[in-house]
Design a protein around this motif. Sequence first.
Motif, short mmCIF file in Angstrom:
data_model
loop_
_atom_site.label_atom_id
_atom_site.label_comp_id
_atom_site.label_asym_id
_atom_site.label_seq_id
_atom_site.Cartn_x
_atom_site.Cartn_y
_atom_site.Cartn_z
N ASP A 1 3.50 -0.17 5.34
CA ASP A 1 2.06 0.06 5.21
C ASP A 1 1.48 -0.77 4.07
O ASP A 1 0.40 -1.34 4.19
CB ASP A 1 1.79 1.55 4.99
N PHE B 1 -1.37 -3.86 4.48
CA PHE B 1 -2.65 -3.85 3.77
C PHE B 1 -2.82 -5.11 2.92
O PHE B 1 -3.87 -5.77 2.98
CB PHE B 1 -2.75 -2.61 2.88
N HIS C 1 -8.35 0.32 5.18
CA HIS C 1 -7.08 0.58 5.86
C HIS C 1 -6.76 2.05 5.67
O HIS C 1 -6.87 2.58 4.57
CB HIS C 1 -6.00 -0.31 5.22
N SER D 1 -3.83 4.96 7.17
CA SER D 1 -2.69 5.28 8.01
C SER D 1 -2.30 6.74 7.83
O SER D 1 -2.34 7.26 6.72
CB SER D 1 -1.48 4.39 7.67
N HIS E 1 -3.89 0.01 -2.94
CA HIS E 1 -3.28 0.86 -1.91
C HIS E 1 -2.73 2.10 -2.57
O HIS E 1 -2.04 2.02 -3.59
CB HIS E 1 -2.16 0.10 -1.21
N GLY F 1 -6.79 0.77 0.50
CA GLY F 1 -5.97 1.20 1.62
C GLY F 1 -5.34 2.54 1.31
O GLY F 1 -4.97 2.80 0.16
#
Length: 372
Positions: free
Chosen positions: A350, A354, A328, A330, A187, A304
Amino acid sequence: MIKPFRIDIPQADLDDLADRLSRTRWPDEVVDAGWDYGFPLARLRELAEHWRTGYDWREHEAELNGLPHFTTEIEGQNIHFVHVPCPKPDALALILTHGWPGSFLEFLDVIEPLTRDFHLVIPSIPGYGFSGPTHERGWDIVRVARAWAELMRRLGYERYGAQGGDFGSGISMALGAVAPDQVVGVHVNYLPTRPVPDAGIELSETDEARLNKIRKLMANRPPYQALQATTPQTIGYALTDSPVGQLAWIAERFAQWTDPRSPISDERMLTDVSLYWLTATAASSARLHRDAPRRTEPCPVPVGVAVFAHDITQPVRPLAERLYDIRHWSEFERGGHFAAMEVPELLAEDVRDFFLARVEDDPRDGAGRDGA
């Protein structure tokens, strides 16, 4: 060997800092300069005076020592890290990596919400802070990633996730490449996407605007980046000898890269600046700009992305999807480059979403029992 570590800066170093600040030789400034020529003189004087007379390192040192700190040696390099376990023994572990001019301090406000569901490992990049200076060439993003894989192995984590922004983004992506069987996902909250001529991809107006912003940045390389990527030793002399120079060098980034609606407190910023100053790691941290590869590192694991509206640049999703397995994505209207410090609640949520999804996809135990 993993050893407990306690922050204990010698009083002589703090006295030296105060003395240097009191003897600062200030430059002049043109009338109504604002930001046109660089960091404004009045604001820097204010910060420097607070650092000298109002800021209390010992108070922040005591707070930081409330965390479990450790050190270990990997490939001859000292590695400092914070290791905070989750109450759930079988929780997934996450390794969180900062960037420049940040430090492990970036993640202080996400530790509590994230340790509800994850074990956390928060290292200092070699050359930064309590990991101390590097002493040889080659500590680039990939080598740091290999060190992180070894660190997680020593801690007993067979499966884990990686998260980061700035250099931490590149290191986390590289970790997914060097340890794909261990990393369940990566991420990031910073993902540069370079323009690709004749990519054959239809882009929205928003995507085109983001690409234009990226093109402008590439055509006008920021001065700090040019210096650190070419002559980090040269700029290191000034930053290591002058606390006000170090302060201006870092404070300018915090001022320009953050969302005005979520400013980082002077106290937190001065703790970060103090960390660079008291460990004399201005030059060694700058070397990562020179050693970092200019190519995109492959990352075969799920990715992500959290996009913050006030970051340096925003990634273009269709281009990112050509390179990574994006699971993912956002978009946030608040927050900037230092998301973990500016909007920790948004980033933590967030990150949690994920990686909990990754656990559902691959429920193998990510926790280790034999580490620090």
